[in-house]
Design an enzyme around this catalytic site. Structure first.
Site, PDB file in Angstrom:
ATOM      1  N   SER A   1       0.828  -1.209   0.000  1.00 63.65           N
ATOM      2  CA  SER A   1       0.000   0.000   0.000  1.00 63.65           C
ATOM      3  C   SER A   1       0.861   1.257   0.000  1.00 63.65           C
ATOM      4  CB  SER A   1      -0.940   0.010   1.205  1.00 63.65           C
ATOM      5  OG  SER A   1      -0.218   0.069   2.421  1.00 63.65           O
TER       6      SER A   1
ATOM      7  N   ARG B   1      -9.606  -2.105 -18.628  1.00 59.50           N
ATOM      8  CA  ARG B   1     -10.056  -3.091 -17.645  1.00 59.50           C
ATOM      9  C   ARG B   1      -9.312  -2.916 -16.324  1.00 59.50           C
ATOM     10  NH1 ARG B   1      -9.891  -8.331 -21.736  1.00 59.50           N
ATOM     11  NH2 ARG B   1     -11.416  -7.513 -23.228  1.00 59.50           N
ATOM     12  N   HIS B   2      -8.206  -2.192 -16.369  1.00 56.48           N
ATOM     13  CA  HIS B   2      -7.462  -1.869 -15.145  1.00 56.48           C
ATOM     14  C   HIS B   2      -8.077  -0.587 -14.587  1.00 56.48           C
ATOM     15  CE1 HIS B   2      -4.350  -4.926 -15.823  1.00 56.48           C
ATOM     16  NE2 HIS B   2      -4.635  -4.706 -17.091  1.00 56.48           N
TER      17      HIS B   2
ATOM     18  N   GLN C   1     -13.392  10.224 -30.623  1.00 55.63           N
ATOM     19  CA  GLN C   1     -13.833  10.083 -32.009  1.00 55.63           C
ATOM     20  C   GLN C   1     -15.120  10.857 -32.283  1.00 55.63           C
ATOM     21  OE1 GLN C   1     -14.007   5.778 -32.590  1.00 55.63           O
ATOM     22  NE2 GLN C   1     -12.059   5.830 -33.683  1.00 55.63           N
TER      23      GLN C   1
ATOM     24  N   ARG D   1     -18.115   7.246 -37.125  1.00 54.73           N
ATOM     25  CA  ARG D   1     -17.079   6.407 -36.514  1.00 54.73           C
ATOM     26  C   ARG D   1     -17.518   4.956 -36.353  1.00 54.73           C
ATOM     27  NH1 ARG D   1     -17.303   7.742 -29.985  1.00 54.73           N
ATOM     28  NH2 ARG D   1     -19.554   8.016 -29.876  1.00 54.73           N
TER      29      ARG D   1
ATOM     30  N   ASN E   1      -0.863   4.545  -9.987  1.00 60.25           N
ATOM     31  CA  ASN E   1       0.101   4.572  -8.892  1.00 60.25           C
ATOM     32  C   ASN E   1       1.003   3.343  -9.017  1.00 60.25           C
ATOM     33  OD1 ASN E   1      -0.941   2.299  -7.241  1.00 60.25           O
ATOM     34  ND2 ASN E   1      -2.672   3.655  -6.774  1.00 60.25           N
ATOM     35  N   ALA E   2       2.100   3.371  -8.282  1.00 63.34           N
ATOM     36  CA  ALA E   2       3.107   2.321  -8.445  1.00 63.34           C
ATOM     37  C   ALA E   2       2.577   0.941  -8.062  1.00 63.34           C
ATOM     38  CB  ALA E   2       4.350   2.661  -7.616  1.00 63.34           C
TER      39      ALA E   2
ATOM     40  N   HIS F   1       0.746  -4.481 -10.398  1.00 66.07           N
ATOM     41  CA  HIS F   1      -0.309  -5.425 -10.764  1.00 66.07           C
ATOM     42  C   HIS F   1      -0.462  -5.492 -12.281  1.00 66.07           C
ATOM     43  CE1 HIS F   1      -4.080  -7.626 -10.609  1.00 66.07           C
ATOM     44  NE2 HIS F   1      -4.667  -6.667 -11.299  1.00 66.07           N
TER      45      HIS F   1
ATOM     46  N   ARG G   1       0.120  -8.055 -17.619  1.00 65.43           N
ATOM     47  CA  ARG G   1       0.235  -7.677 -19.023  1.00 65.43           C
ATOM     48  C   ARG G   1       1.628  -7.876 -19.622  1.00 65.43           C
ATOM     49  NH1 ARG G   1      -4.881  -7.633 -21.010  1.00 65.43           N
ATOM     50  NH2 ARG G   1      -6.269  -6.484 -19.631  1.00 65.43           N
TER      51      ARG G   1
END
Length: 233
Positions: A59, A83-84, A94, A145, A161-162, A167, A172
């Protein structure tokens, strides 16, 4: 027009490693955080981050944030990265920005020539022509579009954040991640490590510092991945 992704780290929390170390010491010190920030030397910062990191106090990493620009990435990547959810995103609209010229991402599996690449490029040209024709008919960009594909390029500003970055990299940078977001994540990790090596020294796919999380779907290349991300390859 085919485009290649460009990833940049444009801004991050000043002296992020010292800040995280001071936040850690603040929990167990009678001194105020400002005094702790001033008195911490590099050796103390490194020692503190190693200790609290090994204890799983992640944290503390949330105090440091990093902002990246992702240019010429596909709308398919946009769907993946958003999704993150512990992150902030700003994306080229667009609705208000016309796709003229129409730029797109060519998946490397298609090659740069040959039948597959030609078929893909023809489809992109057709989509661009239909889009321009709709605009010429007076159709609003927000409706025109709808004929544009997932390959259409966009630009994203993303801040994490770090802790969330750790994560993000864990998921990924994995070989089983979709190819475009994996390449973007690896470049983001390289830049983050340059800015704050102590915060991201153990960043990367799950298999680099622990067990693979893919189970039966594992790529089977954990030892090679481990060597590469640890700089041993």
């Amino acid at each position: 027009m085919r485009k290649s992704a460009e990833v940049r780290l444009i801004v991050f929390t000043p002296d992020p490693q010292r800040l995280v170390a001071a936040a850690a010491r603040n929990c167990y010190s009678g001194k105020g955080p400002n005094a702790l920030l001033e008195e911490l030397d590099d050796a103390s910062v490194e020692d503190l981050l190693e200790r609290v990191g090994s204890m799983g106090h992640s944290s503390l990493w949330e105090h440091a944030s990093f902002t990246f620009t992702l240019e010429n990435v596909s709308r398919a990547l946009l769907s993946e990265i958003t999704r993150h959810r512990i992150a902030s995103y700003s994306v080229k609209s667009q609705r208000y920005v016309k796709e003229k010229p129409f730029d797109y991402v060519l998946p490397p599996s298609l090659g740069t020539d040959g039948d597959a690449a030609q078929l893909f490029n023809n489809a992109m040209e057709a989509a661009g022509e239909a889009y321009n024709a709709l605009l010429a008919c007076g159709v609003a960009a927000e409706d025109a579009r709808f004929v544009l594909p997932n390959a259409c390029c966009t630009h994203i500003v993303v801040t994490m954040n770090a802790r969330e970055l750790l994560h993000f990299f864990k998921l990924r940078c994995c070989i089983r991640a979709q190819w475009e977001i994996r390449l973007v994540a690896e470049e983001m990790l390289r830049l983050a490590r340059e800015a704050a090596p102590l915060l991201f020294d153990k960043a990367g796919p799950a298999c680099v510092w622990g067990a693979c999380g893919e189970g039966k779907l594992s790529c089977g290349q954990a030892s090679d991945v481990r060597r590469r991300f640890r700089g041993e390859a």
